[in-house]
Every structure is written in C-alpha cells, then in structure tokens.
Design an enzyme around this catalytic site. Structure first.
Site, PDB file in Angstrom:
ATOM      1  N   ASN A 149       0.804  -1.216   0.000  1.00 50.92           N
ATOM      2  CA  ASN A 149       0.000   0.000   0.000  1.00 50.92           C
ATOM      3  C   ASN A 149       0.838   1.267   0.000  1.00 50.92           C
ATOM      4  O   ASN A 149       0.392   2.312  -0.412  1.00 50.92           O
ATOM      5  CB  ASN A 149      -0.940  -0.009   1.202  1.00 50.92           C
ATOM      6  CG  ASN A 149      -0.196  -0.260   2.500  1.00 50.92           C
ATOM      7  OD1 ASN A 149       0.686  -1.110   2.561  1.00 50.92           O
ATOM      8  ND2 ASN A 149      -0.528   0.486   3.517  1.00 50.92           N
ATOM      9  N   SER A 198     -11.282  -4.730  -0.418  1.00 53.52           N
ATOM     10  CA  SER A 198     -12.069  -3.702   0.257  1.00 53.52           C
ATOM     11  C   SER A 198     -12.763  -2.818  -0.767  1.00 53.52           C
ATOM     12  O   SER A 198     -12.147  -2.356  -1.722  1.00 53.52           O
ATOM     13  CB  SER A 198     -11.128  -2.871   1.131  1.00 53.52           C
ATOM     14  OG  SER A 198     -11.817  -1.741   1.596  1.00 53.52           O
ATOM     15  N   HIS A 200     -14.070   0.283  -0.796  1.00 52.00           N
ATOM     16  CA  HIS A 200     -13.828   1.710  -1.039  1.00 52.00           C
ATOM     17  C   HIS A 200     -12.491   1.971  -1.737  1.00 52.00           C
ATOM     18  O   HIS A 200     -12.185   3.107  -2.071  1.00 52.00           O
ATOM     19  CB  HIS A 200     -13.957   2.514   0.260  1.00 52.00           C
ATOM     20  CG  HIS A 200     -12.803   2.383   1.206  1.00 52.00           C
ATOM     21  ND1 HIS A 200     -11.808   3.330   1.295  1.00 52.00           N
ATOM     22  CD2 HIS A 200     -12.477   1.419   2.093  1.00 52.00           C
ATOM     23  CE1 HIS A 200     -10.922   2.945   2.215  1.00 52.00           C
ATOM     24  NE2 HIS A 200     -11.318   1.792   2.704  1.00 52.00           N
ATOM     25  N   THR A 236     -26.489  -8.573  10.314  1.00 52.13           N
ATOM     26  CA  THR A 236     -27.352  -8.318   9.164  1.00 52.13           C
ATOM     27  C   THR A 236     -26.531  -7.754   8.012  1.00 52.13           C
ATOM     28  O   THR A 236     -25.729  -6.845   8.198  1.00 52.13           O
ATOM     29  CB  THR A 236     -28.463  -7.334   9.558  1.00 52.13           C
ATOM     30  OG1 THR A 236     -29.217  -7.918  10.606  1.00 52.13           O
ATOM     31  CG2 THR A 236     -29.380  -7.039   8.383  1.00 52.13           C
ATOM     32  N   CYS A 321      -3.730   4.605   7.299  1.00 50.83           N
ATOM     33  CA  CYS A 321      -4.081   3.999   8.576  1.00 50.83           C
ATOM     34  C   CYS A 321      -2.997   4.192   9.615  1.00 50.83           C
ATOM     35  O   CYS A 321      -3.235   4.070  10.795  1.00 50.83           O
ATOM     36  CB  CYS A 321      -4.354   2.516   8.387  1.00 50.83           C
ATOM     37  SG  CYS A 321      -5.684   2.232   7.229  1.00 50.83           S
TER      38      CYS A 321
END
Lengths: 378, 404
Positions: A149, A198, A200, A236, A321
């Site tokens: 990354n 992921s 996004h 859910t 992050c």
C-alpha cells in the site's frame, strides 16, 4: 482539485451511489426475513454475490462479505489460525504488511502463536528462499500482501502459492486490498486460500469488503450471532453497500483495459521526479501501476503534504491507517534503513479517473514547493 | 500456429444401429447449442466421429463448453500445419507443451496417406521423437507399449495434422434420445441430481413441483426455478410444471391420521405427477429417492406409495449414499441452490413420527373416506407450466438490473 490519494480511498462512482441509495431506500428488508421484502433483499444479495464471484472467477459460496480490509485481514488471519490451532502454532508474514495484518499478528503473539516476519529487499519484495527457510513443521498460515500500500511493490504471489501448494496444512492468505482492479491476480493459479479486498479502494463505499474463502477452508468467526455469511460473519448484511460494491467492482474491472493510461501517468511521474535533485524514489521500477512513493530527505512528510494541499493537490504520507500516529514509514525504513528517508515520504496514488495533465501539475507543484521549503528548512 | 479442429468420439452411440442417425443429429444440435455464440466454429460429422472446425475460435474455450455434452466419450484437439519438416517439429513441441498434464512417457505414431512425402513413417517417428527428447532433456522417455501420451501425425497432401491428447467427455447418451420422463423436483439436494443422471442417459426431462402457499414460500418456488434453470443449461430449455397443492395438503391433514399423512401425501403427489405425465406424453416418472434415506424412502413406504401407478418410476439414486449425492450435487452446481434453507412441500407437514413401515391396506382404508379424484383433476388443470431458459444470464426482472 487533484485527488492523488487513491490508495487511501477512492471517490465512489456516481452510479455506485445511485445503486446504494436505491437499494437502501427501496429494498430495506432484512435478507433473513421470511416475507417478500426480505426475499427481494436476499435476491439482491445473491445476485451481488454471483456477480462478484464471476468477476473474480470463483464460486458464490467462496465469497464472504465483510466491512472492509481490516475486518477481512483480521477474519482471515485470526479465523484461520484459531481454526487450525491443533495443527500448529507458527505464522509467517512479512515486515511490510498493512497494520491490520501486522497488529493482528502481534496480538496473536500475545496469545502464544509464533510469528516470523520476513525481511524485504530494496525492491520491497521478499525473497522466496527466505520463505522456504522460514517454513516449519508447525507452520499453519502464510500471510503476504499482493501490492504494497505504501510503495506499490508487487510480491511474487504466484511463485509463493505454487511452492506452498505442496504443504496442505499451510493456509495461504493474500491481502489484495491495493491490488484489486490494478494488478490482476488469479486465485486458483496462485493457490490462494484466503484473499482480502475492500470496496472503497475501487470506487465502492466504505464499510464494504470481500473475503475470498476457498471452499473447505475452515475459519473460526470473529463475530458470533445469527450465522449469516455461511457462519463466517454474523450480522445483518449491508445489502445496499454490497450491491453498490458489486457494481463498483464491475465498473473498475471494465476499466482495467485502461491500465496502460494509469501506467503512463506513473512512468511520467517516476521519470520526472527522478530528474529533481533531492528527490529519492522509493517505489520499485517493477511496481504497481498506480503508486509512486518518493522521499525528500530534509522535509518532513507532513509539511510537504500540507504544502501540496495549498495547491489543491491531495497526496499522503504513508499508509493512511498509520499516518495519524506515526511520523515515519516503517516500510521505507525496512527497505532502506535510512531514517531521514523514512520520515519524508510522499505517496501519490492514482486511479482510472486521473489523467496526465494532473500529473504534470503535480510535478510543477513539487518543484515549486521544494524550492520554497528548502529555503525555510535550512 | 493454431488448432484447426476438435475430434469428438461417441462411445456408446457407436453400438446403436437403427436410431444412430437421430442420435447423432440430437448430439450435433446439442453441441451447436453449447457453442452457439462462438460464431466461427462449425460442427460436422462423419460415420463414427464428429468434428468442431474452429475457424479461429479458441480451442480451450470450445473444449470447456462441449466437455459436458452428454453422449461424448472423448475429445482431442488437432493442429493443422504445413508440410515442412521443421514446421512439424515445432508443432510437435507446441502440442506437447500445451498438454494439460505433463506425460512421463510417449510415443509417436505417423500415418502417411501421401506416399510422396520425403520421410517415411519410421523416419518421421524418429525425427519427431528425437526432437521432443532433446527439448525435454532427461524428463521424458519413449515407451511404445504403454505410453502416457501418443502423438499422432497424419501426413496428407494438403497439410499435416497433429493430435493425440485425449480429454474425457461426459459419456452417456445424447439428450432426448431415450424419450421423455417427468422429474419430481422438490428443491432438495437429491432430485436435481436424479434429473442430471436421467438426462445423461438420454432422457428428455420435464419437472414437476408441488407448491403449497402459504405453507411454503415464494422463495422455495424461486429456488425450484433456479434449479430448473441449472438443469436447462444441459440443452437450452426445460419445462417446469408447478402444481397448486395447498388444498389437497390441507385435506390430508384433516382426514388422515397423523402418522400416515406423509404416505398419503406422496401417493397423491404421484397420482398428480402421473396425470401430468399422461397429458404431456411422458413415459416415466423420475424421483431422487435413495433407499432408506428418510421415512418415505424405506422399501415398505415405496411399496405403499407406488401402489397408485404402474408407470415406471425411475430412481437413479436408489443405491447411492447421501455423501456421494452431495458430492455429485456440488459438481453439478446445484448444491448451493438446494442448500438454501426454505421449507418445501416435503418438510412443512412432516409429522413428528411418520410411519416407516406403512401398510397398503391401512392407507387405502384411510383414503377411502374422501374422494380425491376431483381435487386431483383440479390441481392438474390449474397447474402452471413455465418454460425455463438455460441461457447463462440471469432471468431476474429488469428493474434491478441497473442496480448492478
């Protein structure tokens, strides 16, 4: 605005937001409910799962929906080692993983698992022989990212996977969060058991993610409850987010034929940055087509990021992050063992939405801001 | 260099005499369906072989598509090249390298229909064999008696052909060559597998499903439609008869003692299925029953249930274990669909302890108090028949299409 921080997150496609809004508003039923509203939500969920499975050349039952990369990596790593704890106690990863892999491994060390962190070369990739030497009788998991990354280096996943195929007890997990849509990865050919993605990062929405779990792979779940997602992930389902993600993945993969445009931007940036005195390129030549990482030793990352922002250019320091709590890039430090280089890292990450004009503006801005800042800093 | 055609061998078909032509025609149309969007590929046949002429289409794609066509015993891709010996050498190596599995031993068999070719068969075998050996130093041996791979070279006046890799086909008989039967499709794991096995033996299959709203949901019906869709992939389309079964089921619950309701339900389903079969000119009924699997599938149960008809009931899974059935369902890609947990006609009214050894005289006695015949007629009359397409794209309604 020039948005060059696509490895942190991407701007959702308008069509993706449309799908999200429509599903969230009109198909709000709980897919587990027995009535018709539930059934139509479930139908959407199934269709999304099928579409994603087809796009990734897997089967629907191997797709588990998560909340994103961090959850995917946690579920894959913790889930796999807890389910296989009777087979062994040893995990292999690299020095250069995303925090959600590294910190997860560290927390497993607290539990009593042993972890080997493989070193990386100056190209930012591991050496297969290091991995071969690290494998022990009790190794149960190897977790290696596909595209880094921070600097965009690409690990030899296929080579690793083929080697690991001879060890049926070792699960092979790949963090593909940065690679998806940019650098193709054939899960079967690479003998991958678990693969994190992921939403996004490919113009989907935050809070959506995919974990590929090869059939017959056992995982112990992180969340217990209603046994959704083949018991791997209770809770859910985020139907609207998942449908939006299915669309984003289709659109992104359709654009993969424009990969050469993205590569062109990168080549331009790399060659122009090289010409600037005082700039050190951290990304390897053979890296992913969308990440350019460089350092300007002497100018702290954060200062330069804000300087670029003044010109309407959005880039980042290290991985988003980690950038809030640590000033230095651990990855660049691991590669070059050079502190001044590691604390002055700038990452430019592009997507199919960027163009060459923007890249030219960025080079211009880098030259100007450097001149200005170097006067002040010295 | 490109693959020119694919050789298709029939297997069992070769033994059928009189119906041979219709069998071959059925298989041919079936193969055409499987590759219909590969526009350039053409299908032709000779007496004991069929050929797909690729005309530039990717041979792997074609093989993948037709491998599952019932009636095909095996397939071999063939290269077509010029007559120059160097070209033959290169092609031999190319063929060798594209094999899905690396052989350890090999031999070469050359046939020359053109006797003017500068090398005779022995010379060819040596030349080409030598070339393969040199390029695979040490890892390859010649074995003329029992080779892993036999490379066949055919020298003709117009060209040289190379073939030899044998890819196993699905076997069985061409779809529809054995007549028509009705498949009782519940939504469970077994019945779709029974359907596939029947189609493999050449049966044309129509499906019957019993639908009992509100006791079974719209979803369980959708599940059956999805299963039928999967079955339809075999030859392009399949009929699905959906029988409204609620009234009869309610009446059974009212009239029949609890431990006999299951037996009676099966008997009535069979009577209705038989009536639908007659209407649609089928000659048998197929079920997914496996001996002893559940109460309705004990020999005593079958004896009591089967009493209502003398139409042949085909039970392809009768001796197959559940684990094997599950493995087959997985391979046929129906397991995931079947495994969705919705109530179906078989589960919703299951009594706590159904009779595993029902007796004919007892069930006849209990059923004797009601006349089911008009209800059966009505159910058959109200049966809704869907034609399910096997096209790969989902036939979901279009309103949700643009969400994806």
């Amino acid at each position: 605005m020039i948005y060059f921080d696509n490895s942190a997150t991407t701007k959702p496609y308008p069509e993706v937001i449309e799908s999200f809004a429509k599903v969230a508003g009109e198909y709000f039923g709980n897919p587990s409910s027995l009535h018709g509203l539930g059934a139509s939500a479930e139908r959407l969920l199934q269709k999304a799962r099928k579409q994603i499975a087809d796009l990734l050349h897997t089967t629907p039952s191997e797709i588990v929906f998560t909340s994103g990369g961090t959850e995917g990596n946690n579920l894959a790593i913790k889930g796999a080692v807890h389910a296989a704890a009777k087979n062994g106690n040893h995990i292999i990863t690299t020095e250069m993983e995303h925090a959600s892999v590294l910190e997860t491994c560290r927390s497993l060390e607290q539990e009593g698992f042993e972890v080997t962190y493989l070193p990386v070369t100056k190209d930012g990739s591991i050496v297969l022989s290091d991995l071969i030497h690290a494998i022990r009788e009790d190794t149960i998991l190897v977790s290696i990212m596909h595209v880094n990354n921070e600097i965009g280096s690409i690990q030899p996943i296929e080579e690793i996977g083929r080697y690991l195929a001879d060890f049926p007890k070792i699960m092979f997990h790949v963090d593909h969060v940065q690679g998806i849509g940019k650098v193709p990865l054939d899960f079967n050919k690479c003998h991958i058991d678990l693969c994190t993605m992921s939403g996004h990062k490919f113009h989907g929405l935050k809070g959506t993610g995919i974990l590929y779990v090869r059939s017959h792979v056992k995982l112990s779940p992180l969340f217990t409850g209603g046994n959704q997602e083949s018991k791997f992930r209770s809770g859910t389902e985020n139907v609207a987010g998942i449908v939006a993600m299915a669309k984003a993945l289709r659109m992104t993969l359709n654009k993969q034929n424009q990969a050469s445009d993205v590569a062109e931007i990168r080549d331009y940036l790399m060659s122009e940055l090289k010409k600037i005195e005082g700039v050190k390129i951290n990304s390897p030549e053979s890296g992913a087509p969308h990440i350019v990482n460089f350092s300007i030793p002497g100018i702290k990352s954060e200062v330069f990021i804000h300087a670029l922002e003044e010109s309407g250019i959005f880039a980042s320091t290290t991985s988003a992050c980690s950038s809030k709590n640590k000033a230095i890039s651990e990855t660049v430090l691991a590669m070059f063992h050079d502190l001044s280089r590691a604390e002055s890292v700038i990452r430019i990450s592009t997507s199919y939405e960027n163009n060459l004009e923007e890249a030219k503006a960025v080079i211009q801005a880098v030259i100007e801001k450097m001149a200005k800042l170097q006067k002040v800093m010295r | 260099m490109e693959f020119d055609h694919i050789i298709i061998r029939y297997g069992e078909l070769s033994t059928k005499k009189r119906n041979r032509k219709s069998f071959v025609d059925k298989m041919k149309s079936h193969i055409r369906w499987a590759i219909k969007d590969l526009k350039h590929a053409k299908v032709t046949s000779s007496r004991d072989r069929m050929y797909v002429l690729l005309n530039g289409e990717d041979h792997l794609e074609v093989i993948q598509r037709i491998k599952g066509v019932y009636g095909i015993q095996s397939l071999s891709p063939a290269l077509k090249i010029g007559r120059d010996i160097e070209e033959v050498k290169t092609a031999a190596l190319y063929y060798f390298e594209q094999l899905s599995k690396r052989p350890e031993t090999f031999k070469i068999t050359t046939r020359r229909s053109d006797k003017d070719y500068p090398y005779d068969t022995n010379e060819m075998n040596h030349l080409i064999g030598g070339h393969l050996l040199i390029n695979n130093d040490g890892h390859l041996k010649v074995d003329v008696k029992n080779p892993d791979f036999n490379l066949r070279i055919e020298i003709r006046r117009e060209a040289v052909y190379l073939t030899g890799e044998i890819i196993e086909g699905a076997g069985g008989l061409p779809f529809g060559s054995s007549g028509k039967a009705m498949l009782m499709l519940s939504g469970g794991i077994d019945s779709p597998v029974a359907g596939f096995l029947s189609m493999k033996r050449g049966l044309e299959v129509e499906c019957i499903h019993f639908y009992s709203p509100p006791f079974t949901s719209e979803r369980s019906k959708q599940k059956v439609i999805d299963l039928a869709h999967k079955l339809a992939e075999v030859n392009g389309t399949i009929k699905l008869h959906i029988v409204p079964f609620t009234d009869i089921q309610v009446l059974i619950q009212k009239q029949i003692p609890e431990n006999y309701t299951m037996t009676s339900t099966r008997r009535l389903m069979l009577r209705i299925a038989d009536a639908i079969r007659e209407k649609n000119e089928g000659m048998a009924i197929i079920t997914g029953e496996s001996l002893g699997q559940v109460a309705s599938q004990t020999l005593e149960s079958m004896f009591a249930i089967n009493e209502v008809t003398n139409t042949p009931i085909l039970r392809p899974l009768i001796t197959v274990d559940k684990t094997e059935i599950i493995a087959m369902a997985r391979e046929m890609e129906t397991l995931e669909i079947s495994n969705q947990p919705f109530e179906d006609c078989c589960t919703v009214f299951t009594p706590a302890s159904p009779k595993t050894k029902p007796r004919r005289e007892k069930v006849n006695y209990y059923e004797g108090f009601v006349d089911f015949e008009p209800m059966i007629e009505k159910a058959v009359q109200d049966t809704e028949t869907l034609r399910i397409s096997g096209e790969k794209q989902d036939n979901v309604d279009e309103t949700i299409e643009d969400l994806f």
